[in-house]
Design a protein around this motif. Structure first.
Motif, PDB file in Angstrom:
ATOM      1  N   ALA A 187      36.568  33.942  33.497  1.00 39.12           N
ATOM      2  CA  ALA A 187      36.112  33.172  34.849  1.00 39.12           C
ATOM      3  C   ALA A 187      35.907  31.740  34.592  1.00 39.12           C
ATOM      4  O   ALA A 187      35.044  31.354  33.715  1.00 39.12           O
ATOM      5  N   ALA A 188      36.441  30.737  35.629  1.00 43.25           N
ATOM      6  CA  ALA A 188      36.086  29.459  35.672  1.00 43.25           C
ATOM      7  C   ALA A 188      35.890  29.084  37.089  1.00 43.25           C
ATOM      8  O   ALA A 188      36.489  29.944  37.793  1.00 43.25           O
ATOM      9  N   GLY A 189      35.431  27.922  37.443  1.00 46.44           N
ATOM     10  CA  GLY A 189      35.255  27.604  38.877  1.00 46.44           C
ATOM     11  C   GLY A 189      34.067  27.525  39.387  1.00 46.44           C
ATOM     12  O   GLY A 189      33.099  27.284  38.638  1.00 46.44           O
ATOM     13  N   VAL A 190      33.991  27.706  40.602  1.00 45.85           N
ATOM     14  CA  VAL A 190      32.664  27.766  41.413  1.00 45.85           C
ATOM     15  C   VAL A 190      32.379  28.756  42.379  1.00 45.85           C
ATOM     16  O   VAL A 190      33.290  29.483  42.913  1.00 45.85           O
ATOM     17  N   SER A 191      31.324  28.900  42.739  1.00 47.64           N
ATOM     18  CA  SER A 191      30.090  28.252  42.003  1.00 47.64           C
ATOM     19  C   SER A 191      29.147  29.270  41.357  1.00 47.64           C
ATOM     20  O   SER A 191      29.131  30.310  41.593  1.00 47.64           O
ATOM     21  N   LEU A 192      28.384  28.764  40.361  1.00 49.39           N
ATOM     22  CA  LEU A 192      27.368  29.593  40.010  1.00 49.39           C
ATOM     23  C   LEU A 192      26.173  30.303  40.982  1.00 49.39           C
ATOM     24  O   LEU A 192      25.530  30.952  40.515  1.00 49.39           O
ATOM     25  N   ASN A 193      26.262  29.699  42.072  1.00 49.17           N
ATOM     26  CA  ASN A 193      25.348  30.086  43.067  1.00 49.17           C
ATOM     27  C   ASN A 193      25.664  31.327  43.546  1.00 49.17           C
ATOM     28  O   ASN A 193      24.958  32.304  43.778  1.00 49.17           O
ATOM     29  N   LEU A 194      27.041  31.843  43.798  1.00 43.61           N
ATOM     30  CA  LEU A 194      27.334  32.910  44.441  1.00 43.61           C
ATOM     31  C   LEU A 194      28.730  33.476  43.927  1.00 43.61           C
ATOM     32  O   LEU A 194      28.687  34.716  43.624  1.00 43.61           O
ATOM     33  N   GLY A 195      29.926  32.543  43.798  1.00 42.93           N
ATOM     34  CA  GLY A 195      31.132  33.241  43.552  1.00 42.93           C
ATOM     35  C   GLY A 195      31.296  33.867  42.074  1.00 42.93           C
ATOM     36  O   GLY A 195      31.784  34.738  41.935  1.00 42.93           O
ATOM     37  N   ILE A 196      30.615  32.755  41.027  1.00 40.17           N
ATOM     38  CA  ILE A 196      31.081  33.492  39.702  1.00 40.17           C
ATOM     39  C   ILE A 196      29.947  34.715  39.381  1.00 40.17           C
ATOM     40  O   ILE A 196      30.568  35.560  38.821  1.00 40.17           O
ATOM     41  N   PRO A 197      28.874  34.793  39.820  1.00 41.20           N
ATOM     42  CA  PRO A 197      27.939  35.933  39.728  1.00 41.20           C
ATOM     43  C   PRO A 197      28.670  37.208  40.342  1.00 41.20           C
ATOM     44  O   PRO A 197      28.727  38.431  39.754  1.00 41.20           O
ATOM     45  N   TYR A 215      19.049  25.051  38.410  1.00 39.87           N
ATOM     46  CA  TYR A 215      19.389  26.773  38.851  1.00 39.87           C
ATOM     47  C   TYR A 215      20.660  27.068  38.250  1.00 39.87           C
ATOM     48  O   TYR A 215      20.712  28.469  37.840  1.00 39.87           O
ATOM     49  N   ALA A 216      21.670  26.517  38.289  1.00 37.01           N
ATOM     50  CA  ALA A 216      22.820  26.882  37.681  1.00 37.01           C
ATOM     51  C   ALA A 216      22.767  27.190  36.081  1.00 37.01           C
ATOM     52  O   ALA A 216      23.208  28.362  35.647  1.00 37.01           O
TER      53      ALA A 216
END
Length: 196
Positions: free
Chosen positions: A133-143, A170-171
């Protein structure tokens, strides 16, 4: 034998490109060379015969197929009637990361690339057992991607220098305290070397 695919989350012109509404996220990507690291990763993956799938988001102008009132963030985004409309330049993958042989999995609701899309079936049809997994964001999409992939039985690796989120402390905490419980963490250079 393990078969890998790279999933690139929302690296779109309207998210982290020239048409962004998220300048702080773009700045975080710039500070950590996320686009350059992702481009290097994808180039090597393609050369090694590893599938690249861009997990993108868009909305229809009439919002059909999208839950528009169940999430404060979506409600805020959709105050702009032109936000990330299907068929517009904002929904396109940023040019530095797109190749004609890549696949795209588009979603119209939520924050994860699996629910309500054909992504799982596409991966299974390719014989994929592990995703990077690569990309954005660590706020919502990646988790969300990592959690659902694990729930579906895939082994997950998150590329630590090809992801970003804001605020950056936070990230970093998400990478350390959430992603580490779900996925292997590796740098783009680690994976490039292993795929050569």
């Amino acid at each position: 034998m393990e078969r890998v695919a790279v999933l690139v989350m929302e690296m779109q012109r309207g998210v982290v490109g020239d048409l962004t509404k998220f300048p702080d996220l773009v700045a975080a990507c710039d500070r950590h060379d996320v686009v350059a690291n992702t481009a290097r990763l994808l180039h090597t993956a393609r050369s090694a015969g590893i599938p690249v799938i861009h997990c993108t988001a868009a909305f229809r102008p009439d919002r059909s197929g999208s839950h528009t009132g169940n999430c404060p963030f979506i409600v805020s985004l959709l105050k702009d009637p032109d936000h990330m409309l299907e068929g517009t330049a904002a929904a396109e993958v940023i040019p530095e990361l797109w190749d004609g042989g890549d696949l795209e999995s588009r979603r119209y609701h939520g924050f994860s690339p699996f629910t309500g899309t054909s992504l799982d079936m596409t991966l299974r049809s390719l014989g994929v057992t592990a995703v990077v997994a690569a990309g954005v964001s660590l706020n919502l999409g990646i988790p969300g991607l990592a959690l659902e992939a694990v729930n579906l039985g895939y082994r997950v690796t998150v590329v630590t220098d090809a992801v970003a989120g804001i605020p950056e402390d936070y990230a970093r905490a998400v990478l350390k305290h959430t992603i580490s419980l779900l996925a292997t963490r590796a740098t783009a250079a680690d994976l490039v070397e292993s795929w050569k």
